[in-house]
Design a protein around this motif. Structure first.
Motif, PDB file in Angstrom:
ATOM      1  N   GLU A 107       0.828  -1.209   0.000  1.00  0.00           N
ATOM      2  CA  GLU A 107       0.000   0.000   0.000  1.00  0.00           C
ATOM      3  C   GLU A 107       0.861   1.257   0.000  1.00  0.00           C
ATOM      4  OE1 GLU A 107      -2.704  -0.405   3.310  1.00  0.00           O
ATOM      5  OE2 GLU A 107      -3.587  -2.214   2.452  1.00  0.00           O
ATOM      6  N   ALA A 108       1.930   1.250   0.801  1.00  0.00           N
ATOM      7  CA  ALA A 108       2.836   2.398   0.855  1.00  0.00           C
ATOM      8  C   ALA A 108       3.533   2.614  -0.484  1.00  0.00           C
ATOM      9  CB  ALA A 108       3.861   2.200   1.960  1.00  0.00           C
ATOM     10  N   ALA A 109       3.944   1.532  -1.126  1.00  0.00           N
ATOM     11  CA  ALA A 109       4.631   1.638  -2.421  1.00  0.00           C
ATOM     12  C   ALA A 109       3.693   2.159  -3.501  1.00  0.00           C
ATOM     13  CB  ALA A 109       5.206   0.283  -2.826  1.00  0.00           C
ATOM     14  N   ILE A 110       2.428   1.764  -3.443  1.00  0.00           N
ATOM     15  CA  ILE A 110       1.451   2.251  -4.419  1.00  0.00           C
ATOM     16  C   ILE A 110       1.270   3.766  -4.258  1.00  0.00           C
ATOM     17  CG2 ILE A 110      -1.009   2.220  -5.051  1.00  0.00           C
ATOM     18  CD1 ILE A 110      -0.916  -0.839  -4.542  1.00  0.00           C
ATOM     19  N   LEU A 111       1.150   4.222  -3.014  1.00  0.00           N
ATOM     20  CA  LEU A 111       1.019   5.667  -2.756  1.00  0.00           C
ATOM     21  C   LEU A 111       2.281   6.414  -3.179  1.00  0.00           C
ATOM     22  CD1 LEU A 111      -0.722   5.663   0.748  1.00  0.00           C
ATOM     23  CD2 LEU A 111      -1.730   6.322  -1.443  1.00  0.00           C
ATOM     24  N   GLY A 114       2.597   6.605  -6.933  1.00  0.00           N
ATOM     25  CA  GLY A 114       1.464   7.243  -7.606  1.00  0.00           C
ATOM     26  C   GLY A 114       0.799   6.315  -8.609  1.00  0.00           C
ATOM     27  N   ALA A 115       0.909   5.025  -8.395  1.00  0.00           N
ATOM     28  CA  ALA A 115       0.334   4.038  -9.303  1.00  0.00           C
ATOM     29  C   ALA A 115      -1.179   4.184  -9.345  1.00  0.00           C
ATOM     30  CB  ALA A 115       0.714   2.638  -8.866  1.00  0.00           C
ATOM     31  N   MET A 121       2.040  -1.633 -12.476  1.00  0.00           N
ATOM     32  CA  MET A 121       2.500  -2.716 -11.607  1.00  0.00           C
ATOM     33  C   MET A 121       4.027  -2.807 -11.560  1.00  0.00           C
ATOM     34  SD  MET A 121       1.171  -6.591 -11.548  1.00  0.00           S
ATOM     35  CE  MET A 121       1.929  -7.805 -10.524  1.00  0.00           C
ATOM     36  N   GLY A 122       4.679  -2.636 -12.695  1.00  0.00           N
ATOM     37  CA  GLY A 122       6.143  -2.708 -12.759  1.00  0.00           C
ATOM     38  C   GLY A 122       6.815  -1.681 -11.869  1.00  0.00           C
ATOM     39  N   LYS A 123       6.256  -0.455 -11.857  1.00  0.00           N
ATOM     40  CA  LYS A 123       6.809   0.614 -11.013  1.00  0.00           C
ATOM     41  C   LYS A 123       6.740   0.230  -9.539  1.00  0.00           C
ATOM     42  CE  LYS A 123       4.435   4.299 -12.236  1.00  0.00           C
ATOM     43  NZ  LYS A 123       3.917   5.673 -12.342  1.00  0.00           N
ATOM     44  N   VAL A 124       5.599  -0.313  -9.139  1.00  0.00           N
ATOM     45  CA  VAL A 124       5.383  -0.668  -7.734  1.00  0.00           C
ATOM     46  C   VAL A 124       6.309  -1.814  -7.329  1.00  0.00           C
ATOM     47  CG1 VAL A 124       3.696  -1.468  -6.030  1.00  0.00           C
ATOM     48  CG2 VAL A 124       2.993   0.152  -7.803  1.00  0.00           C
ATOM     49  N   ILE A 125       6.385  -2.858  -8.140  1.00  0.00           N
ATOM     50  CA  ILE A 125       7.247  -4.006  -7.837  1.00  0.00           C
ATOM     51  C   ILE A 125       8.709  -3.561  -7.771  1.00  0.00           C
ATOM     52  CG2 ILE A 125       8.126  -6.225  -8.690  1.00  0.00           C
ATOM     53  CD1 ILE A 125       5.363  -6.495  -7.495  1.00  0.00           C
ATOM     54  N   LEU A 149      -4.060  -2.789  -7.388  1.00  0.00           N
ATOM     55  CA  LEU A 149      -4.136  -1.918  -8.547  1.00  0.00           C
ATOM     56  C   LEU A 149      -5.400  -2.158  -9.373  1.00  0.00           C
ATOM     57  CD1 LEU A 149      -0.407  -1.846  -9.731  1.00  0.00           C
ATOM     58  CD2 LEU A 149      -1.660  -0.079  -8.509  1.00  0.00           C
ATOM     59  N   ALA A 150      -5.862  -3.407  -9.394  1.00  0.00           N
ATOM     60  CA  ALA A 150      -7.119  -3.707 -10.108  1.00  0.00           C
ATOM     61  C   ALA A 150      -8.295  -3.014  -9.413  1.00  0.00           C
ATOM     62  CB  ALA A 150      -7.338  -5.212 -10.168  1.00  0.00           C
ATOM     63  N   ALA A 151      -8.234  -2.917  -8.094  1.00  0.00           N
ATOM     64  CA  ALA A 151      -9.297  -2.254  -7.347  1.00  0.00           C
ATOM     65  C   ALA A 151      -9.286  -0.754  -7.602  1.00  0.00           C
ATOM     66  CB  ALA A 151      -9.132  -2.534  -5.853  1.00  0.00           C
ATOM     67  N   LYS A 152      -8.124  -0.202  -7.901  1.00  0.00           N
ATOM     68  CA  LYS A 152      -8.005   1.239  -8.175  1.00  0.00           C
ATOM     69  C   LYS A 152      -8.541   1.601  -9.557  1.00  0.00           C
ATOM     70  CE  LYS A 152      -4.308   3.181  -5.500  1.00  0.00           C
ATOM     71  NZ  LYS A 152      -4.310   4.615  -5.541  1.00  0.00           N
TER      72      LYS A 152
END
Length: 153
Positions: A107-111, A114-115, A121-125, A149-152
């Protein structure tokens, strides 16, 4: 740092006469030497601790797959050998994150990145690998990132 620990562990295994641990540590060092030679050929620096952790995780994954194949093939003694090697290799990895810690990190990485959807997905991983190499199971994390990310989207 990890290289020195491998050398120390090998010496201790030799002194203690622990043949299984000695063989496993030597196997790790051989794989590391191969990686160093490959890096040198490409003009890169010697293998870093993060890359060593990644190598160890790859070795664990390979042994898990081999153990499964041996069990399916009716060779429990070979599967037991693979599992013993896994236990020794895991001793060189830092404490693994549990599921709640992994979810929080995802969750922190997604925030942080800015995914906005599955295409990011690649950016977050990549951010997770940079921050949690050796401590996170990226196979599980990948599924969590994909679901989040699918939920977003």
């Amino acid at each position: 740092m990890l290289r020195a620990r491998l050398t120390t562990e090998m010496k201790e295994a030799m002194k203690a006469g622990d043949k299984d641990k000695l063989a496993t540590v030597r196997m790790i060092q051989a794989a590391l030497k191969d990686k160093d030679i490959e890096a040198r050929g490409l003009g890169k620096e010697p293998t870093s601790d993060e890359e060593i952790l990644s190598l160890l995780q790859k070795m664990i994954k390979q042994r898990n797959e081999s153990a499964t194949v041996y069990e399916q093939g009716g060779r429990p003694e070979l599967a037991a050998t693979e599992r013993a090697e896994i236990a020794i290799i895991e001793g060189f990895l830092p404490k693994q994150m549990d599921e709640s810690e992994t979810k929080a990190a995802v969750e922190a990485a997604i925030l942080e990145t800015g995914a906005a959807g599955p295409k990011d997905m690649g950016k977050v991983i990549s951010a997770l690998k940079g921050a949690f190499a050796g401590r996170m199971d990226f196979g599980k994390a990948s599924g969590l990132v994909k679901a989040a990310l699918a939920a977003k989207a």
